[in-house]
Design an enzyme around this catalytic site. Structure first.
Site, PDB file in Angstrom:
ATOM      1  N   HIS A 253      31.066 -67.650 -24.925  1.00 29.74           N
ATOM      2  CA  HIS A 253      31.261 -68.728 -25.899  1.00 29.74           C
ATOM      3  C   HIS A 253      29.949 -69.175 -26.543  1.00 29.74           C
ATOM      4  CE1 HIS A 253      35.555 -69.444 -25.258  1.00 29.74           C
ATOM      5  NE2 HIS A 253      35.331 -69.150 -23.976  1.00 29.74           N
ATOM      6  N   ASP A 257      29.413 -69.579 -30.465  1.00 31.04           N
ATOM      7  CA  ASP A 257      28.851 -70.755 -31.157  1.00 31.04           C
ATOM      8  C   ASP A 257      27.739 -70.341 -32.109  1.00 31.04           C
ATOM      9  OD1 ASP A 257      30.594 -72.332 -29.759  1.00 31.04           O
ATOM     10  OD2 ASP A 257      29.109 -73.059 -28.306  1.00 31.04           O
ATOM     11  N   GLU A 283      37.685 -71.111 -35.626  1.00 28.99           N
ATOM     12  CA  GLU A 283      36.882 -70.242 -36.490  1.00 28.99           C
ATOM     13  C   GLU A 283      37.373 -70.260 -37.927  1.00 28.99           C
ATOM     14  OE1 GLU A 283      40.170 -67.616 -34.787  1.00 28.99           O
ATOM     15  OE2 GLU A 283      39.020 -69.392 -34.206  1.00 28.99           O
TER      16      GLU A 283
END
Length: 362
Positions: A253, A257, A283
């Site tokens: 993750h 990011d 997203e």
């Protein structure tokens, strides 16, 4: 108003300092008028009063000139306040020397000087000014009782000085505490304003990407919908990063990011000041292009798609490339922009079904 602006200037700090000056000038003027009235009764020599009146007027005029030119001369407010305080103390001590039976009344002026200086000086500076005033007054009273004990009895002068010193120091202490309280309140106000600014930012900005958040975009859509129609239409586009879940699954993750941040920075670089890009969710991003023809909007999205595809990710995966799919819709007449967004969402799914990494217009 022009005259007031000419006399007091336009800068708020300058105006505030000159308001204090006006109050001081009025107080000095009142004292001089009382002394002149007192002298008309023959209780004080006019010859000894006129030099004091001239000195007082000189203080008022010089103070105004120094305040008005303080910015140009680089004179700090604390320096101005200290100088005015010392001149005011000198005026009060002079008045004490010539006021005869009314000399006790002039002592209250020393405390007024201390109170006025509290607005510009720190508590320690105010205390030093008060001590300087008491030292000057004490020396004057000692001189008078030593050389004219008939009119200035030593015992009376000693008691008067003791009372004056106690009252002056008490006033200095209390005004110092008020000054500290005012400084704390000012600091708390600044902290509150900073916190409110942070809250406003968090309410309108997506923390991860720095783009507008969904709430802020909805407000912007509402404003755009209320805007009087005219010129070219408004276009909206929904952008979705392709295979984003796969990036999270393979690289974590934190890498996801980073991809979102890089995408936002790259996409935003193509926009005008009137355009708005928001993180719509996960997203997915919503782009609003006011006064934009559909052809120009599609061309912008294609350039944006090429920029995003060129992003290198050496720290994540040198072979990884970011692409996005987009659905573009143009507002029809007085159509609600939420309906325009819904149409853009439908053609976004068409872009995904057609193989992704493309722009499809409604």
């Amino acid at each position: 108003m022009r005259f007031v602006d000419l006399v007091f200037g336009l800068e708020p700090r300058m105006r505030r300092m000159l308001r204090y000056w006006v109050a001081t000038a009025c107080l000095y003027g009142f004292f001089v008028l009382l002394m002149l009235l007192y002298s008309s009764k023959g209780l004080v020599s006019r010859d000894s009063l006129l030099p004091l009146a001239a000195y007082t007027i000189s203080i008022v005029v010089a103070s105004y000139a120094l305040i008005r030119s303080s910015n140009r001369l680089g004179i700090a407010p604390t320096t101005l306040a200290t100088l005015q305080g010392l001149l005011g103390i000198g005026c009060n001590i002079w008045g004490y020397s010539i006021a005869g039976p009314l000399r006790g009344a002039t002592l209250m002026g020393l405390m007024v000087v201390v109170v006025f200086c509290t607005f510009a000086l720190r508590p320690g500076q105010t205390l030093r000014l008060a001590v300087a005033g008491l030292a000057g007054l004490g020396a004057t009273m000692w001189w008078h009782q030593a050389y004219d004990p008939l009119h200035y009895p030593p015992g009376v002068e000693a008691v008067t000085f003791a009372i004056m010193a106690a009252c002056s120091l008490a006033v200095t202490f209390l005004t110092g505490e008020m000054s500290k309280l005012r400084a704390r309140l000012k600091e708390q106000k600044a902290e509150l304003e900073k916190a409110l600014g942070t809250i406003r930012t968090l309410a309108t900005v997506d923390e991860l990407t720095g783009l507008a958040n969904r709430r802020h975009m909805n407000e912007a859509l509402g404003r755009e919908q209320r805007r009087a129609p005219g010129g070219r239409p408004t276009c909206v586009a929904l952008l979705d990063i392709d295979h984003f879940k796969r990036i999270n699954d393979l690289h974590g993750h934190a890498a996801g990011d980073d991809v979102l941040r890089l995408f936002a920075r790259t996409a935003r670089s193509r926009l005008r000041g009137t355009d708005m890009l928001a993180r719509w969710g996960g997203e997915e991003f919503l782009l609003m292009l006011p006064d934009t023809d559909p052809i120009d909007a599609a061309a912008l999205l294609e350039r944006m798609r090429a920029d995003v595809a060129a992003i290198a990710l050496p720290d994540i995966d040198p072979t990884l490339r970011i692409t996005f799919s987009a659905g573009l819709a143009t507002r029809r007449g007085g159509e609600a922009l939420t309906d325009t967004v819904n149409r853009a969402d439908k053609v976004l799914y068409q872009a995904k079904a057609a193989g992704r990494n493309r722009v499809v217009a409604a």
